[in-house]
Design an enzyme around this catalytic site. Structure first.
Site, mmCIF file in Angstrom:
data_model
loop_
_atom_site.group_PDB
_atom_site.id
_atom_site.type_symbol
_atom_site.label_atom_id
_atom_site.label_comp_id
_atom_site.label_asym_id
_atom_site.label_seq_id
_atom_site.Cartn_x
_atom_site.Cartn_y
_atom_site.Cartn_z
ATOM 1 C CD GLU A 107 -1.868 -3.175 6.161
ATOM 2 O OE1 GLU A 107 -2.878 -3.275 5.407
ATOM 3 O OE2 GLU A 107 -2.049 -2.198 7.239
ATOM 4 C CD GLU A 155 -11.823 3.047 5.231
ATOM 5 O OE1 GLU A 155 -11.693 4.020 4.582
ATOM 6 O OE2 GLU A 155 -11.058 1.959 4.600
ATOM 7 N NE ARG A 202 -14.154 11.443 2.890
ATOM 8 C CZ ARG A 202 -13.204 10.345 2.458
ATOM 9 N NH1 ARG A 202 -12.218 10.437 2.746
ATOM 10 N NH2 ARG A 202 -13.917 9.252 2.158
ATOM 11 C CE LYS A 227 -16.522 2.972 1.739
ATOM 12 N NZ LYS A 227 -16.326 4.156 2.635
ATOM 13 C CE LYS A 254 -3.884 -2.041 2.558
ATOM 14 N NZ LYS A 254 -4.621 -1.920 3.799
ATOM 15 N N GLY A 296 -8.074 4.770 0.499
ATOM 16 C CA GLY A 296 -9.459 4.392 -0.201
ATOM 17 C C GLY A 296 -9.023 3.470 -1.077
HETATM 18 C C1 MV4 Z 1 -6.637 -4.504 2.817
HETATM 19 C C2 MV4 Z 1 -7.461 -5.665 2.516
HETATM 20 C C3 MV4 Z 1 -6.695 -6.997 2.807
HETATM 21 N N1 MV4 Z 1 -5.900 -6.872 3.532
HETATM 22 N N2 MV4 Z 1 -5.581 -4.543 3.441
HETATM 23 C C4 MV4 Z 1 -9.290 -1.425 0.321
HETATM 24 C C5 MV4 Z 1 -9.653 0.070 0.641
HETATM 25 C C6 MV4 Z 1 -8.452 0.642 1.713
HETATM 26 N N3 MV4 Z 1 -8.942 1.381 2.662
HETATM 27 C C7 MV4 Z 1 -8.072 -0.840 2.004
HETATM 28 N N4 MV4 Z 1 -8.453 -2.078 1.587
HETATM 29 C C8 MV4 Z 1 -8.170 -2.973 1.562
HETATM 30 N N5 MV4 Z 1 -7.013 -3.295 2.389
HETATM 31 C C9 MV4 Z 1 -5.194 -5.806 3.808
HETATM 32 N N6 MV4 Z 1 -4.198 -5.978 4.940
HETATM 33 C C10 MV4 Z 1 -8.550 -5.536 1.562
HETATM 34 C C11 MV4 Z 1 -8.801 -4.212 1.074
HETATM 35 C C12 MV4 Z 1 -10.003 -4.250 0.414
HETATM 36 C C13 MV4 Z 1 -10.117 -4.459 -1.011
HETATM 37 C C14 MV4 Z 1 -8.823 -5.073 -1.592
HETATM 38 C C15 MV4 Z 1 -8.979 -5.554 -2.726
HETATM 39 C C16 MV4 Z 1 -10.095 -5.425 -3.658
HETATM 40 C C17 MV4 Z 1 -11.189 -5.080 -2.927
HETATM 41 C C18 MV4 Z 1 -11.261 -4.703 -1.548
HETATM 42 C C19 MV4 Z 1 -12.457 -4.059 -1.156
HETATM 43 C C20 MV4 Z 1 -12.472 -3.529 0.179
HETATM 44 C C21 MV4 Z 1 -11.265 -3.740 0.912
#
Ligand code: MV4
Length: 453
Positions: A200, A275, A292, A237, A158, A164
């Site tokens: 992560e 979140e 926000r 979303k 990340k 987001g």
């Molecule tokens: C993740 C995850 C799985 N493992 N982190 C997506 C939005 C952002 N705020 C963080 N997100 C995610 N972080 C870890 N360690 C899964 C998501 C995730 C996601 C990832 C891939 C495809 C669709 C997703 C939908 C929601 C959250």
């Protein structure tokens, strides 16, 4: 005292803020781009100033022009809404230094939570669970691979400056990791001017559950319950609901307390969202904070009866929150459907254009937050959301039935919308059962014929 507010936004959220101001007896100034001349927020505000061309970078992102407009009209405060300048620490700082209240957190809180690695470290120290990963940004590919092996695949990479879902990459082994690490870093450098990334453990098929925070400038931090936002596509979303069909009261209590601690750790003030990812076993992990007001805030308003925009204004005015955690009652179930000008049958391609006929549903338990009307032309320059349908009831079943009923009444002619898609989801056994994870939409779309939309 705040007597006049500049609304540094457009669309439905600008209208939502005007409505709160009207009820509080506060005057409003709309700023708008050349593409938004016929927008409702321009017509409904007490005053309006054009700040530039249709592109966001020529108008809604121009801090200099917005602050000039604020000074010309002599406003006391600026409400940034969501998107645009809402999470820009420098803009918040500029407002304060011009003696204009920024209706949001202090710039320091925005800065802490804007760096996703700093945010994690800050809340971890306060005892909030985070996903197993690197301690802060990783320095090199060699170091990153070492940490990845230690954590074990799959791994998610990340951007520190992301959030987001932007700039995230998943790796399943050393070979793909080396490639994805560089892709993620290069993309982050291009998108945010900051190539720093952290890693992560990748949580498979998690639920996305967020807690609404409200904090005043006197140290009181409260949570207003959760919103389950698992139904999303490509990090956009589509549906949000509260309470989450997945949480029991024990887990809800634990997560609420953790959310409050996370906000306290950033000395947070005003409205914000914590979140969490929640795995199938009910383990929850902080991933980021949104500093926000969010698109989906009405879901919480319908469940609690608390007007979040009014509370934001009161808090920015230095007033104390006049209720405590125990006073907040969660007595209803609410579901929000985002109505987008998109064609779900054509891979959600945007469908801007003129709405030839518009009729919005109503009746008990139905709320529409929208800025559109018959004859309105959706400009192609901004996001495709044309409104939100929020239905509530005493039970989830009633909220679902009401949402389906309202969607069936909704008429939007001249453009494609996500209304038929939402009707199909409201009739889907997996969603009805409350079983949707973040993997839901992909699965739903793969087993649903597009001619249904
Ligand atoms: C993740 C995850 C799985 N493992 N982190 C997506 C939005 C952002 N705020 C963080 N997100 C995610 N972080 C870890 N360690 C899964 C998501 C995730 C996601 C990832 C891939 C495809 C669709 C997703 C939908 C929601 C959250």
């Amino acid at each position: 005292m705040i007597q006049k507010i500049l609304i540094a936004n457009r669309g439905e959220i600008a209208l939502r803020i005007i409505r709160a101001c009207r009820e509080l007896g506060i005057k409003t100034l709309a700023v708008y781009s050349e593409a938004d001349v016929q927008s409702l927020h321009v017509q409904l505000a007490d005053e309006a100033i054009c700040i530039g061309g249709p592109k966001s970078s020529d108008s809604y992102l121009r801090a200099d022009r917005i602050i000039s407009a604020a000074e010309i009209a002599d406003v006391d405060a600026i409400h940034p809404g969501y998107g645009f300048l809402s999470e820009n620490a420098k803009f918040a700082e500029q407002c304060e230094s011009c003696n204009i209240k920024f209706i949001g957190p202090k710039s320091n809180s925005i800065r802490i939570m804007g760096d996703k690695a700093v945010a994690k470290e800050t809340v971890r120290k306060a005892g909030v669970p985070i996903v197993l990963g690197s301690d802060g940004p990783v320095a090199s590919e060699v170091e990153a691979v070492k940490i990845a092996r230690k954590i074990g695949y799959p791994i998610i990479i990340k951007a520190v400056a992301g959030g987001g879902g932007r700039g995230m990459r998943i790796a399943h082994n050393d070979v793909s990791f080396a490639k994805e690490y560089h892709v993620a870093s290069n993309e982050a450098e291009k998108a945010f001017g900051n190539g720093a990334v952290y890693i992560e453990k990748y949580i498979e098929k998690p639920r996305h559950i967020e807690f609404q925070i409200l904090a005043d400038s006197h140290g009181k931090v409260l949570h207003l319950g959760e919103r389950d936002c698992s139904v999303q596509r490509r990090h956009q979303k589509l549906i949000e609901e509260s309470p989450s069909p997945f949480l029991n009261s024990d887990l809800r209590k634990k997560m609420g307390k953790a959310a409050v601690r996370a906000a306290e750790a950033a000395e947070y003030e005003n409205a914000g969202t914590i979140e969490f990812l929640v795995d199938a076993k009910g383990n929850f992990y902080f991933i980021e904070m949104n500093t926000r007001i969010q698109v989906e805030h009405p879901v919480t308003e319908e469940v609690t009866g608390i007007d979040l925009i009014k509370q934001q204004i009161r808090v920015a005015n230095g007033e104390k929150l006049d209720f405590d955690q125990g006073d907040i009652k969660f007595e209803r179930h609410a579901i929000e459907c985002r109505i987008n000008a998109e064609d779900p049958a054509r891979n959600f391609t945007p469908s801007p254009g003129t709405i030839s006929l518009y009729y919005a549903p109503g009746g008990l338990g139905v709320r529409i937050d929208s800025h559109v009307y018959s004859g309105y032309t959706i400009p192609p320059h901004y996001d495709s959301m044309i409104g939100k349908l929020i239905c509530h009831g005493t039970t989830r079943k009633l909220a679902l039935q009401r949402t389906y009923r309202a969607l069936s009444e909704y008429i939007v002619r001249g453009i494609k919308t996500t209304i038929p898609l939402h009707k199909a989801i409201m009739s889907d056994p997996v969603f009805i059962d409350g079983k949707a994870t973040t993997a839901y939409m992909e699965d739903f779309l793969s087993r649903t014929p597009v001619d249904l939309f």
